[in-house]
Design a protein around this motif. Sequence first.
Motif, short mmCIF file in Angstrom:
data_model
loop_
_atom_site.label_atom_id
_atom_site.label_comp_id
_atom_site.label_asym_id
_atom_site.label_seq_id
_atom_site.Cartn_x
_atom_site.Cartn_y
_atom_site.Cartn_z
N MET A 36 0.94 -0.83 -0.13
CA MET A 36 -0.10 -0.40 0.14
C MET A 36 0.83 1.36 -0.20
O MET A 36 1.88 1.38 0.68
N THR A 37 0.76 1.66 -0.82
CA THR A 37 1.26 3.04 -0.90
C THR A 37 0.42 4.11 0.23
O THR A 37 -0.32 4.31 0.83
N LYS A 38 1.70 4.84 0.60
CA LYS A 38 1.33 6.45 1.95
C LYS A 38 -0.28 6.92 0.80
O LYS A 38 -0.78 7.49 1.84
N LYS A 39 0.36 7.76 -0.13
CA LYS A 39 -1.25 7.89 -0.85
C LYS A 39 -2.42 7.15 -0.29
O LYS A 39 -3.63 7.46 0.36
N ILE A 46 -8.03 5.49 2.77
CA ILE A 46 -8.23 5.29 3.76
C ILE A 46 -8.65 5.55 4.75
O ILE A 46 -9.35 5.72 5.91
N ILE A 47 -7.22 6.55 5.60
CA ILE A 47 -7.30 6.56 7.06
C ILE A 47 -8.39 8.16 7.08
O ILE A 47 -9.34 8.18 7.74
N THR A 48 -8.39 8.61 5.86
CA THR A 48 -9.44 9.68 5.49
C THR A 48 -10.95 9.38 5.69
O THR A 48 -11.52 9.60 6.01
N MET A 49 -11.20 8.45 4.95
CA MET A 49 -12.37 7.92 4.77
C MET A 49 -12.88 6.90 6.54
O MET A 49 -13.53 7.01 6.50
N MET A 97 -10.19 17.32 10.99
CA MET A 97 -9.40 18.72 10.17
C MET A 97 -8.38 17.55 9.57
O MET A 97 -6.98 18.31 9.32
N CYS A 98 -7.24 17.12 11.08
CA CYS A 98 -6.01 16.65 10.70
C CYS A 98 -6.53 16.19 9.44
O CYS A 98 -4.64 16.23 8.69
N MET A 99 -6.71 15.10 8.66
CA MET A 99 -6.29 14.52 7.59
C MET A 99 -6.54 15.30 6.25
O MET A 99 -5.82 14.98 5.47
N LEU A 100 -7.26 16.09 6.28
CA LEU A 100 -7.79 17.20 5.77
C LEU A 100 -6.22 17.92 5.78
O LEU A 100 -5.03 18.40 4.65
N GLU A 101 -5.63 18.16 6.75
CA GLU A 101 -4.51 18.63 6.33
C GLU A 101 -2.96 18.12 5.91
O GLU A 101 -2.56 19.07 5.52
N MET A 102 -3.27 17.04 6.47
CA MET A 102 -2.11 16.22 5.57
C MET A 102 -2.75 15.79 4.87
O MET A 102 -1.48 15.44 3.48
N MET A 103 -3.82 15.83 3.85
CA MET A 103 -3.77 16.02 2.25
C MET A 103 -3.17 17.07 1.56
O MET A 103 -2.72 17.21 0.44
#
Length: 79
Positions: free
Chosen positions: A1-4, A9-12, A44-50
């Motif tokens: 699995m790639t980091k992307k 997946i974690i965002t979902m 919000m954290c996941m959006l920041e990571m995106m």
Amino acid sequence: MTKKEELMIITMEECGELIQECSKAIRMKQFNKDELKEELSDVMCMLEMMIDYGIITRTQLSNGANLKKMKLMKWSNLI
């Protein structure tokens, strides 16, 4: 699995947890605001990571949010 892929997946998963907390808030007369706050913060954290991973820019995210507000003005009573 790639980091992307992992990021997606974690965002979902985090969005699903936020959905669950919003549902609880509607169903229950008293709900745990701390749990809702935690799930909102996780998304919000996941959006920041995106943003950090270059999937979207802060400007694109802000512009998209503004477009959504314009739709809400037309289709809802929130604004």
